[in-house]
Design an enzyme around this catalytic site. Structure first.
Site, PDB file in Angstrom:
ATOM      1  N   ARG A 294       0.821  -1.207   0.000  1.00 37.27           N
ATOM      2  CA  ARG A 294       0.000   0.000   0.000  1.00 37.27           C
ATOM      3  C   ARG A 294       0.861   1.266   0.000  1.00 37.27           C
ATOM      4  O   ARG A 294       0.507   2.251  -0.650  1.00 37.27           O
ATOM      5  CB  ARG A 294      -0.966  -0.036   1.179  1.00 37.27           C
ATOM      6  CG  ARG A 294      -2.114  -0.991   0.932  1.00 37.27           C
ATOM      7  CD  ARG A 294      -3.016  -1.212   2.123  1.00 37.27           C
ATOM      8  NE  ARG A 294      -4.126  -2.078   1.723  1.00 37.27           N
ATOM      9  CZ  ARG A 294      -4.987  -2.637   2.560  1.00 37.27           C
ATOM     10  NH1 ARG A 294      -4.861  -2.428   3.859  1.00 37.27           N
ATOM     11  NH2 ARG A 294      -5.962  -3.405   2.118  1.00 37.27           N
ATOM     12  N   TYR A 434      -6.346  -1.051  -6.822  1.00 42.25           N
ATOM     13  CA  TYR A 434      -5.760  -2.288  -6.265  1.00 42.25           C
ATOM     14  C   TYR A 434      -5.074  -2.058  -4.920  1.00 42.25           C
ATOM     15  O   TYR A 434      -4.889  -0.938  -4.482  1.00 42.25           O
ATOM     16  CB  TYR A 434      -4.872  -3.008  -7.260  1.00 42.25           C
ATOM     17  CG  TYR A 434      -3.610  -2.381  -7.800  1.00 42.25           C
ATOM     18  CD1 TYR A 434      -3.034  -1.225  -7.296  1.00 42.25           C
ATOM     19  CD2 TYR A 434      -2.951  -3.015  -8.860  1.00 42.25           C
ATOM     20  CE1 TYR A 434      -1.855  -0.716  -7.819  1.00 42.25           C
ATOM     21  CE2 TYR A 434      -1.779  -2.511  -9.396  1.00 42.25           C
ATOM     22  CZ  TYR A 434      -1.242  -1.367  -8.864  1.00 42.25           C
ATOM     23  OH  TYR A 434      -0.072  -0.875  -9.401  1.00 42.25           O
ATOM     24  N   GLU A 435      -4.807  -3.180  -4.262  1.00 38.98           N
ATOM     25  CA  GLU A 435      -4.313  -3.210  -2.879  1.00 38.98           C
ATOM     26  C   GLU A 435      -5.307  -2.545  -1.918  1.00 38.98           C
ATOM     27  O   GLU A 435      -4.927  -1.911  -0.938  1.00 38.98           O
ATOM     28  CB  GLU A 435      -2.930  -2.532  -2.756  1.00 38.98           C
ATOM     29  CG  GLU A 435      -1.880  -3.036  -3.709  1.00 38.98           C
ATOM     30  CD  GLU A 435      -1.641  -4.538  -3.624  1.00 38.98           C
ATOM     31  OE1 GLU A 435      -2.093  -5.163  -2.643  1.00 38.98           O
ATOM     32  OE2 GLU A 435      -1.012  -5.090  -4.538  1.00 38.98           O
ATOM     33  N   GLY A 436      -6.577  -2.705  -2.207  1.00 35.59           N
ATOM     34  CA  GLY A 436      -7.631  -2.117  -1.379  1.00 35.59           C
ATOM     35  C   GLY A 436      -8.110  -0.816  -1.981  1.00 35.59           C
ATOM     36  O   GLY A 436      -7.396   0.193  -1.941  1.00 35.59           O
ATOM     37  N   GLN A 441      -9.860   2.105   1.968  1.00 34.84           N
ATOM     38  CA  GLN A 441      -8.799   2.761   2.748  1.00 34.84           C
ATOM     39  C   GLN A 441      -9.395   3.787   3.709  1.00 34.84           C
ATOM     40  O   GLN A 441      -8.989   3.905   4.865  1.00 34.84           O
ATOM     41  CB  GLN A 441      -7.796   3.449   1.817  1.00 34.84           C
ATOM     42  CG  GLN A 441      -7.102   2.543   0.826  1.00 34.84           C
ATOM     43  CD  GLN A 441      -6.302   1.439   1.478  1.00 34.84           C
ATOM     44  OE1 GLN A 441      -5.645   1.645   2.492  1.00 34.84           O
ATOM     45  NE2 GLN A 441      -6.358   0.257   0.899  1.00 34.84           N
TER      46      GLN A 441
END
Length: 593
Positions: A294, A434-436, A441
């Protein structure tokens, strides 16, 4: 074709003048003197500017191809990957025991920005490997480390992370991939994963997949998830490669951007997997990789804004359009350059002030990771945990916005593929997802991180801002007016938003969640305001001390003043939105949409 020049001078300024790394107490930082850092950054700048940047458009135009079960990367990628490996760039901050250079994570972050700006899709192959390396290094057995890490540090073998399934994105409790235990202690992994970046390719001899799956009989939901090492090729006892594992690519996804990276559907059909960490504790191990990823994605976000800005500035200085309303600036030409016009200046200043603030913020975050890991500092770990969703969410939202703003400077030419500007916007777009995804977030920040350890870390952040303002009160009248005043006002807005959540979130949680996205952006602005205040002080101090490069520091001060005056007041808007509550957000019934 767009160009890229590594901003090594600006990086050295953040590392030396702002963070003062050489005088830090963090182990390993004492070795980071200016000459040493300059040598590393300049060499990284050469390979990224001269080798990787020219391949960026190639990767975008050619993409990856799936031929007879083999994925082919774009022309030039394999040779470039070999150059990167030979230069030792893949293991710059990895453990020397496994072939790494052992430099701080901060140095790897600075180098990583150059890789991302010059060719984001290419850099993902080694970047994802680094994340998988970190997870195995933190949670693997000694045998697993010895088996996999040396080849992953060198990128002779690359790595991936396999989370998402067709019916299961952020809600991992819905996962269906199974891991059946075998008598020899291994597991048979069966299921399908999607959106797997660098899932397969022709750059490395082996691909080491880290796969989330559920062991039958385990707890329901995320508490029943375990993490497994699933190599593409099995590894023999002597370290050589053995039989092909039962994992295969289903297809390559057709994407909006990052065409040079192979985003795959991965099918596991009873593939042999090895438990990484403890049973049913896969999320703990995976988040070692996710948190690092992240911060890296936040870096990708502003890195695309950086390279787009470089090209927009060059175009604005070269393109002749209209006349300056205050008087002709190019009397020998038919028109003045675009850069004379106030709205173009506004656009470029938005980009410049964001990118330079984002760089300082990300580098500071990387130094907190070093402090947490190298000093076992729980407070630093708590603070970077709080800031991670802000780095990821705010920097990628704004990175995409400003990559698009750079495209706008070109007018119609920015929309034409020949000029290459659309690639930066298209590549930046994935960083928000991506990655959340960034909405997640924001929910993580407000729903979990603010209250973590009783709110200790957010209070420590507010105290940090307060102490900085107190320590520098009366130091310089202009600094106090232009930097400290706006910073204090923005910090008060952020604290008021937090107070609103405390007073209204308990009786109606939607009052907090409806304002979470605004809070994430407000927090991001305050963090960049703090960074600009630190940079403003560093440059004012440098000028007072007779700095050799006065023009550089004068530019920094003027850029910082712009951010504080034109960008930081956005916190008041975000606060007003938050304090409006959830009623307007949730006012429509489902059938009214």
């Amino acid at each position: 074709m767009p160009h890229y020049i590594a901003p090594t001078k600006d990086m050295q300024y953040v590392l030396n003048d702002v963070l003062d790394v050489k005088n830090s107490s963090i182990p390993g930082y004492a070795d980071l003197d200016a000459d040493f850092l300059s040598a590393i950054l300049e060499e990284a700048g050469k390979i990224t500017s001269q080798v990787l940047a020219p391949l960026n458009a190639v990767g975008d135009q050619e993409g990856c191809h799936f031929e007879n079960g083999v994925i082919r990367t774009p022309a030039g990628f394999k040779d470039a990957f070999e150059q990167v490996k030979e230069g030792g760039w893949t293991g710059i901050d990895c453990d020397p025991e496994f072939g790494g250079q052992g430099l701080p994570y901060l140095v790897g972050t600075a180098v990583g920005e150059m890789f991302a700006s010059s060719n984001m899709a290419f850099g993902m192959y080694q970047g994802l490997t680094h994340g998988a390396y970190s997870a195995i290094h933190a949670h693997g057995t000694e045998a697993q480390k010895q088996t996999y890490l040396p080849n992953m540090v060198s990128c002779d073998w690359t790595g991936t992370m396999n989370l998402t399934e067709p019916h299961c994105g952020t809600d991992l409790g819905l996962m269906r991939t199974k891991a059946e235990p075998q008598v020899d202690g291994t597991f048979k992994i069966t299921g399908q994963k999607i959106f797997i970046s660098a899932g397969d390719h022709d750059l490395s001899e082996n691909v080491i997949h880290l796969v989330l799956a559920k062991i039958p009989g385990g707890p329901d939901g995320v508490k029943g998830i375990s993490l497994f090492i699933v190599p593409k090729f099995m590894v023999n006892e002597d370290g050589s490669l053995g039989a092909r594992n039962a994992v295969a690519v289903g297809k390559i996804e057709e994407k909006m951007g990052i065409h040079g990276n192979a985003t795959c559907v991965m099918n596991y059909d009873g593939a042999t997997g090895f438990l990484l960490g403890d049973e049913h504790k896969g999320m703990r191990a995976m988040f070692t990789m996710m948190n690092e990823a992240r911060l890296g994605v936040g870096l990708q976000g502003y890195s695309q804004a950086e390279v787009a800005y470089q090209n927009a500035v060059a175009y604005a200085k070269d393109r002749l359009q209209g006349r300056d309303v205050t008087g002709v600036k190019n009397p020998n030409g038919p028109a003045d350059p675009l850069i004379v016009h106030p709205d173009i200046r506004r656009n470029l200043m938005d980009q410049k002030s964001f990118v330079e603030g984002a760089r300082a913020f990300t580098f500071w975050g990387a130094s907190l990771i070093d402090q947490a890991h190298r000093e076992a500092d729980a407070n630093a770990n708590g603070l970077i945990s709080l800031l991670t969703p802000v780095i990821k969410g705010f920097l990628t939202d704004k990175g995409y916005e400003y990559a698009s703003a750079a495209q706008q400077v070109y007018g119609g030419h920015g929309y034409i593929e020949e000029w290459g500007m659309s690639q930066f916007a298209r590549d930046a777009r994935i960083t928000m997802i991506y990655e959340g995804a960034n909405g997640v977030q924001a929910l993580d920040l407000v729903g979990r991180k603010l209250a973590q350890d009783g709110g200790k870390h957010v209070m420590a952040f507010f105290e940090m801002v307060k102490n900085f303002a107190s320590e520098n009160k009366g130091w310089d009248e202009d600094f106090e007016r232009d930097f400290l005043g706006p910073l204090k006002a923005a910090s008060k807005d952020l604290q008021a938003a937090g107070m609103y959540f405390m007073q209204n979130g308990m009786k109606n949680p939607n009052n907090a969640l409806a304002g979470s996205y605004d809070f994430m952006h407000m927090f991001g602005h305050v963090c960049l305001g703090l960074m600009w205040a630190r940079m403003g002080k560093a440059s004012i101090e440098a000028l007072k001390n007779g700095a050799d490069d006065a023009a550089f520091h004068e530019t920094k001060i003027k850029t910082g003043r712009y951010y504080m005056a034109r960008q930081l007041p956005a916190t008041a808007l975000h606060l007003a939105r938050i304090q409006s509550g959830a009623d307007t957000v949730m006012g429509l019934s489902e059938d009214q949409f």
